[in-house]
Design an enzyme around this catalytic site. Sequence first.
Site, mmCIF file in Angstrom:
data_model
loop_
_atom_site.group_PDB
_atom_site.id
_atom_site.type_symbol
_atom_site.label_atom_id
_atom_site.label_comp_id
_atom_site.label_asym_id
_atom_site.label_seq_id
_atom_site.Cartn_x
_atom_site.Cartn_y
_atom_site.Cartn_z
ATOM 1 C CE1 TYR A 94 73.266 -15.109 65.786
ATOM 2 C CE2 TYR A 94 72.231 -15.195 63.632
ATOM 3 C CZ TYR A 94 72.135 -15.142 65.008
ATOM 4 O OH TYR A 94 70.909 -15.129 65.593
ATOM 5 C CD GLU A 95 78.401 -13.794 68.613
ATOM 6 O OE1 GLU A 95 77.886 -12.918 67.916
ATOM 7 O OE2 GLU A 95 79.535 -13.676 69.142
ATOM 8 C CG HIS B 81 71.793 -28.866 64.604
ATOM 9 N ND1 HIS B 81 71.633 -30.181 64.946
ATOM 10 C CD2 HIS B 81 71.859 -28.847 63.252
ATOM 11 C CE1 HIS B 81 71.624 -30.921 63.855
ATOM 12 N NE2 HIS B 81 71.754 -30.141 62.812
ATOM 13 C CE LYS C 135 92.002 -17.145 73.295
ATOM 14 N NZ LYS C 135 92.809 -16.648 72.221
ATOM 15 C CB ALA D 253 83.176 -4.213 61.809
ATOM 16 C CD GLU E 271 80.025 -24.009 61.183
ATOM 17 O OE1 GLU E 271 78.972 -24.468 60.706
ATOM 18 O OE2 GLU E 271 80.842 -24.687 61.819
HETATM 19 C C1 LIG Z 1 72.032 -9.791 72.845
HETATM 20 C C2 LIG Z 1 70.965 -10.586 72.237
HETATM 21 C C3 LIG Z 1 71.429 -11.318 71.023
HETATM 22 C C4 LIG Z 1 70.330 -12.125 70.476
HETATM 23 C C5 LIG Z 1 70.660 -12.609 69.087
HETATM 24 C C6 LIG Z 1 69.466 -12.614 68.220
HETATM 25 C C7 LIG Z 1 69.502 -12.215 66.969
HETATM 26 C C8 LIG Z 1 70.789 -11.756 66.392
HETATM 27 C C9 LIG Z 1 70.722 -11.335 65.041
HETATM 28 C C10 LIG Z 1 71.772 -11.241 64.258
HETATM 29 C C11 LIG Z 1 73.161 -11.736 64.511
HETATM 30 C C12 LIG Z 1 73.814 -11.073 65.624
HETATM 31 C C13 LIG Z 1 75.086 -11.199 65.906
HETATM 32 C C14 LIG Z 1 76.071 -11.963 65.173
HETATM 33 C C15 LIG Z 1 77.402 -11.340 65.454
HETATM 34 C C16 LIG Z 1 78.615 -12.127 65.034
HETATM 35 O O1 LIG Z 1 78.563 -13.141 64.397
HETATM 36 S S1 LIG Z 1 80.051 -11.443 65.569
HETATM 37 C C17 LIG Z 1 81.310 -12.480 65.033
HETATM 38 C C18 LIG Z 1 81.373 -13.718 65.836
HETATM 39 N N1 LIG Z 1 82.571 -14.441 65.531
HETATM 40 C C19 LIG Z 1 82.905 -15.511 66.147
HETATM 41 O O2 LIG Z 1 82.195 -15.985 67.001
HETATM 42 C C20 LIG Z 1 84.226 -16.083 65.777
HETATM 43 C C21 LIG Z 1 84.406 -17.472 66.242
HETATM 44 N N2 LIG Z 1 85.767 -17.706 66.636
HETATM 45 C C22 LIG Z 1 86.160 -17.674 67.931
HETATM 46 O O3 LIG Z 1 85.398 -17.402 68.838
HETATM 47 C C23 LIG Z 1 87.600 -18.026 68.208
HETATM 48 O O4 LIG Z 1 88.471 -17.682 67.268
HETATM 49 C C24 LIG Z 1 87.771 -19.513 68.500
HETATM 50 C C25 LIG Z 1 87.173 -20.383 67.403
HETATM 51 C C26 LIG Z 1 87.072 -19.780 69.810
HETATM 52 C C27 LIG Z 1 89.255 -19.921 68.614
HETATM 53 O O5 LIG Z 1 90.008 -18.906 69.068
HETATM 54 P P1 LIG Z 1 91.602 -18.994 69.266
HETATM 55 O O6 LIG Z 1 92.095 -17.658 69.555
HETATM 56 O O7 LIG Z 1 92.195 -19.714 68.095
HETATM 57 O O8 LIG Z 1 91.677 -19.780 70.542
HETATM 58 P P2 LIG Z 1 91.980 -21.277 70.897
HETATM 59 O O9 LIG Z 1 91.048 -22.214 70.228
HETATM 60 O O10 LIG Z 1 93.428 -21.558 70.723
HETATM 61 O O11 LIG Z 1 91.667 -21.168 72.405
HETATM 62 C C28 LIG Z 1 92.559 -20.553 73.342
HETATM 63 C C29 LIG Z 1 91.906 -20.597 74.707
HETATM 64 O O12 LIG Z 1 90.928 -19.553 74.812
HETATM 65 C C30 LIG Z 1 89.655 -20.099 75.148
HETATM 66 N N3 LIG Z 1 88.625 -19.260 74.539
HETATM 67 C C31 LIG Z 1 88.361 -19.093 73.228
HETATM 68 N N4 LIG Z 1 87.327 -18.212 73.102
HETATM 69 C C32 LIG Z 1 86.980 -17.833 74.348
HETATM 70 C C33 LIG Z 1 85.966 -16.938 74.859
HETATM 71 N N5 LIG Z 1 85.110 -16.291 74.053
HETATM 72 N N6 LIG Z 1 85.911 -16.770 76.183
HETATM 73 C C34 LIG Z 1 86.760 -17.445 77.018
HETATM 74 N N7 LIG Z 1 87.721 -18.287 76.590
HETATM 75 C C35 LIG Z 1 87.818 -18.481 75.270
HETATM 76 C C36 LIG Z 1 89.693 -21.492 74.613
HETATM 77 O O13 LIG Z 1 88.759 -22.292 75.230
HETATM 78 C C37 LIG Z 1 91.132 -21.886 74.924
HETATM 79 O O14 LIG Z 1 91.227 -22.213 76.262
HETATM 80 P P3 LIG Z 1 92.344 -23.229 76.715
HETATM 81 O O15 LIG Z 1 92.248 -23.212 78.196
HETATM 82 O O16 LIG Z 1 93.660 -22.768 76.186
HETATM 83 O O17 LIG Z 1 91.948 -24.537 76.119
HETATM 84 C C1 LIG Z 2 73.146 -13.475 59.687
HETATM 85 C C2 LIG Z 2 74.587 -13.234 60.018
HETATM 86 C C3 LIG Z 2 74.927 -12.156 60.818
HETATM 87 C C4 LIG Z 2 76.263 -11.899 61.122
HETATM 88 N N1 LIG Z 2 76.581 -10.798 61.860
HETATM 89 C C5 LIG Z 2 77.877 -10.515 62.109
HETATM 90 C C6 LIG Z 2 78.237 -9.344 62.844
HETATM 91 O O1 LIG Z 2 77.388 -8.572 63.273
HETATM 92 N N2 LIG Z 2 79.544 -9.094 63.028
HETATM 93 C C7 LIG Z 2 80.528 -9.907 62.572
HETATM 94 O O2 LIG Z 2 81.694 -9.611 62.783
HETATM 95 N N3 LIG Z 2 80.219 -11.029 61.885
HETATM 96 C C8 LIG Z 2 78.926 -11.359 61.648
HETATM 97 N N4 LIG Z 2 78.600 -12.500 60.951
HETATM 98 C C9 LIG Z 2 79.665 -13.397 60.504
HETATM 99 C C10 LIG Z 2 79.734 -14.679 61.305
HETATM 100 O O3 LIG Z 2 80.103 -14.440 62.630
HETATM 101 C C11 LIG Z 2 80.690 -15.665 60.641
HETATM 102 O O4 LIG Z 2 80.167 -15.969 59.349
HETATM 103 C C12 LIG Z 2 80.843 -16.912 61.459
HETATM 104 O O5 LIG Z 2 81.589 -16.647 62.631
HETATM 105 C C13 LIG Z 2 81.471 -18.083 60.693
HETATM 106 O O6 LIG Z 2 82.699 -17.738 60.176
HETATM 107 P P1 LIG Z 2 83.069 -17.957 58.643
HETATM 108 O O7 LIG Z 2 82.043 -17.287 57.832
HETATM 109 O O8 LIG Z 2 84.484 -17.553 58.526
HETATM 110 O O9 LIG Z 2 82.931 -19.494 58.401
HETATM 111 P P2 LIG Z 2 84.095 -20.511 58.069
HETATM 112 O O10 LIG Z 2 85.001 -20.596 59.253
HETATM 113 O O11 LIG Z 2 84.721 -20.213 56.770
HETATM 114 O O12 LIG Z 2 83.265 -21.855 58.003
HETATM 115 C C14 LIG Z 2 83.094 -22.629 56.793
HETATM 116 C C15 LIG Z 2 83.167 -24.120 57.147
HETATM 117 O O13 LIG Z 2 84.493 -24.422 57.608
HETATM 118 C C16 LIG Z 2 84.424 -25.139 58.821
HETATM 119 N N5 LIG Z 2 85.555 -24.798 59.699
HETATM 120 C C17 LIG Z 2 86.170 -23.604 59.845
HETATM 121 N N6 LIG Z 2 87.111 -23.679 60.792
HETATM 122 C C18 LIG Z 2 87.111 -24.942 61.247
HETATM 123 C C19 LIG Z 2 87.844 -25.644 62.253
HETATM 124 N N7 LIG Z 2 88.775 -25.044 62.980
HETATM 125 N N8 LIG Z 2 87.535 -26.926 62.478
HETATM 126 C C20 LIG Z 2 86.574 -27.551 61.768
HETATM 127 N N9 LIG Z 2 85.849 -26.938 60.802
HETATM 128 C C21 LIG Z 2 86.108 -25.659 60.556
HETATM 129 C C22 LIG Z 2 83.109 -24.686 59.470
HETATM 130 O O14 LIG Z 2 82.657 -25.632 60.400
HETATM 131 C C23 LIG Z 2 82.215 -24.545 58.256
HETATM 132 O O15 LIG Z 2 81.680 -25.823 57.960
HETATM 133 C C24 LIG Z 2 77.273 -12.764 60.634
HETATM 134 C C25 LIG Z 2 76.931 -13.868 59.838
HETATM 135 C C26 LIG Z 2 75.619 -14.102 59.532
HETATM 136 C C27 LIG Z 2 75.265 -15.287 58.673
#
Ligand SMILES: CCCCC/C=C\C/C=C\C/C=C\CCC(=O)SCCNC(=O)CCNC(=O)[C@H](O)C(C)(C)COP(=O)(O)OP(=O)(O)OC[C@H]1O[C@@H](n2cnc3c(N)ncnc32)[C@H](O)[C@@H]1OP(=O)(O)O
Ligand SMILES: Cc1cc2nc3c(=O)[nH]c(=O)nc-3n(C[C@H](O)[C@H](O)[C@H](O)COP(=O)(O)OP(=O)(O)OC[C@H]3O[C@@H](n4cnc5c(N)ncnc54)[C@H](O)[C@@H]3O)c2cc1C
Length: 671
Positions: free
Chosen positions: A431-432, A394, A283, A148, A434
């Site tokens: 997910y994971e 994509h 990270k 979560a 955007e």
């Molecule tokens: C196992 C099998 C799976 C198969 C799947 C199949 C089906 C699945 C079905 C359903 C869905 C399943 C799962 C979905 C689950 C989810 O969605 S969980 C929620 C996921 N959420 C996100 O991914 C959030 C996205 N946001 C981020 O990752 C970060 O906030 C960010 C956008 C990357 C930015 O972070 P921030 O703290 O602002 O950092 P900043 O941009 O300032 O970067 C700082 C430095 O850190 C580096 N970095 C960022 N992330 C990472 C990382 N993960 N690992 C290593 N390093 C990282 C970044 O590059 C910067 O480096 P510098 O050297 O400073 O440039």
């Molecule tokens: C099927 C599904 C399963 C999921 N499962 C999980 C789960 O198990 N656990 C969990 O924690 N979450 C889960 N999520 C949530 C998912 O990880 C988030 O929805 C995803 O990380 C995108 O974040 P957001 O919804 O805040 O989008 P937003 O960030 O609000 O994105 C909206 C728009 O804003 C733009 N945007 C946002 N930030 C920037 C930026 N910095 N620069 C340029 N454009 C930007 C994006 O590109 C996008 O066009 C799931 C979502 C889905 C759809």
Amino acid sequence: MPNRCIKEGDNPDLTKERKTCTFDTDELTANLYGSRNNMERRREITKKISADPDFADPIPHDFLSREKCIEATAKKTKAVVQRGSEFCDVTNYYEMLHLINEAIGIGGYPLALHYGMFLPALEGQAEKELTDDIIPRAKNLEVIGAYAQTEMGHGTNLRELETTATYDKATQEFIINTPTRSAMKWWPGNLGKMSNYAVVTCQLFIDGRKIGPHNFLVQLRCEKTHEPLPGIIVGDIGPKMAFDTNDNGFLALDNIRVPRKNMLMKHAKVSPDGVYTPPMHAKLNYGTMVYVRAHMLYAHGQFLATAAIVATRYSAVRRQGRIEHGVPEVQILDYQTQQHRIFPQIARAYAIIFTYMDIKDQYDAMIKGIAEGQTDLLPDLHAITSGLKSVVTHMAGLGIEQCRMACGGHGYSDASGLPKLYGVQIGGCTYEGENMVMLQQTARYLMKAVASALQGKPLSHSVAYFGKKSSGKSRIGKEGGDIAREHEAMLEALEHAACRLSVEASQMWEKRGRGGETKERAWNGVTVEMNRAARVHTRVFMARSFHRRVTSSPPSIRPVLTDLLSLYLHYECVDMAHHLLEDGFCSGEQIRYLKSRLYEDLTTLRPNAVSLVDSFDQSDRELNSVLGRRDGNVYEALYQWARKSELNYTDVLPAVQKYVMPMMEENRSKL
Ligand SMILES: CCCCC/C=C\C/C=C\C/C=C\CCC(=O)SCCNC(=O)CCNC(=O)[C@H](O)C(C)(C)COP(=O)(O)OP(=O)(O)OC[C@H]1O[C@@H](n2cnc3c(N)ncnc32)[C@H](O)[C@@H]1OP(=O)(O)O
Ligand SMILES: Cc1cc2nc3c(=O)[nH]c(=O)nc-3n(C[C@H](O)[C@H](O)[C@H](O)COP(=O)(O)OP(=O)(O)OC[C@H]3O[C@@H](n4cnc5c(N)ncnc54)[C@H](O)[C@@H]3O)c2cc1C
């Protein structure tokens, strides 16, 4: 050459296709899944599941309500858990993945996030004191967990998550709280109804100081009654585009206390007296996301493969129209436009799966390094998995949609399996992380690589080609028909484009900075260009991976894979022709040459098209598509499928009786 799919009673057009195969389909399948043994094991699992009544679906899920689907899926999940070892080695990731696909399908199931994120998060981020207690119970499925992180108000920008975890030194507990409506956890899979625990991402506060997002284990429901615990509000977020059988959930926590050890403290730590020690890499706590992004490649390669199988087989079976007068109607697969729509999707599915194999090796090496205290592989892997996650999801989405449209009207029916497949797959763009946001992570890394390359500093794996000297003019079309050199010329051209786009994006960024903008604002003014560079770089990485796999493949399948690689590279170069032309690296004549080669590839691949998709070795259960069935007996199956619609249980529907018939009657009596 043998295509192992040929069976008596099959559609004659499909059999004819299989007879023109020029390679051993089993050899290719074995290569795709790592070995002959892996291939055989997959088939054994398929066979056992197909014969087992616990996994039979008397009524296809297409005709059931969401609640009924969830019930059927939960029942099958229980059977998989209790009887899994009858079907496969439950400790083998790929065998389990295949078992789940066969037994349950792709729309989600109660343990998807337990295995996909909850356990990996605990294993990768929690300390022994916590893992000793929870992991055996989680593995034994005494408890079920979700991950979560995302909130209603924030998903991408983790730094601004609102859920708080405040350390209370007096009791050595964290107090976890949802301060606002937008702070509610929203979206996590299996959070709504199935899980009784979750790893919850919270802003850590110590002595009033905000430290940043960290993960905590929180119990949500009573282990006996499954009722939410006091102070916890949890439920399902409602219907969505797909993943019908997944209970994506919401969660609010009202000052819930958890012991100090419930913070996942393998990397960052809080001592009993409240002293915070940061992780060795900032990270490392985001490691679970890198794990999932890497593994998503395999799932999405397989999703695209499913669509390619359906569209190719159906196009071999479907006859419509004539290419020449006076001859019978042709198989629609003979139309060049159909081939141009579908064959690149076949090639891309192979390319994605082969790229995954490379990434998996790199991921394993990184994990080994971290265990030995080295994090130097993490930045490169994070950058390339961020790009791959975006490009692949994509690419697969566009490909599935092309395949769906290539099936005409029947592609629009759920019978094809393609609308649901698209719905599930396309979620991966969001997910994971955007996609636009993830590409920027790759771009940030490219900007550092540009700087390093200019200063002659060493370059890491994915960007090593930035250090190559460009020849200034492309060799495309000038290699005298030598295929290997032609492939190299195309790879060189793509590398040239990726490098140039990165350098130009870097210059644009710098220029805006010199014009007085802050670095961040300047970045926002060039992100379209940054993401373009990141995309092309990622496509270069994929092309190189595919090329490496093909050139090292066994001699028996190398010719067909080389044909497929040719198509892939020609398609990629034509698709990105504008990047090759922009600085004059390639000429218009060279692009015309690439197009003509691409059209030749379509003709070359035509006799092997069905066999190439057969080699993905997806069973009819996995395909879940009337149009894509192995035997090609599509029309009868389509009718039998439609008969199962609940609208056909009666000849006259109650809605017709109640409203439509009286309306017609009234209209008649008005005359
Ligand atoms: C196992 C099998 C799976 C198969 C799947 C199949 C089906 C699945 C079905 C359903 C869905 C399943 C799962 C979905 C689950 C989810 O969605 S969980 C929620 C996921 N959420 C996100 O991914 C959030 C996205 N946001 C981020 O990752 C970060 O906030 C960010 C956008 C990357 C930015 O972070 P921030 O703290 O602002 O950092 P900043 O941009 O300032 O970067 C700082 C430095 O850190 C580096 N970095 C960022 N992330 C990472 C990382 N993960 N690992 C290593 N390093 C990282 C970044 O590059 C910067 O480096 P510098 O050297 O400073 O440039
Ligand atoms: C099927 C599904 C399963 C999921 N499962 C999980 C789960 O198990 N656990 C969990 O924690 N979450 C889960 N999520 C949530 C998912 O990880 C988030 O929805 C995803 O990380 C995108 O974040 P957001 O919804 O805040 O989008 P937003 O960030 O609000 O994105 C909206 C728009 O804003 C733009 N945007 C946002 N930030 C920037 C930026 N910095 N620069 C340029 N454009 C930007 C994006 O590109 C996008 O066009 C799931 C979502 C889905 C759809």
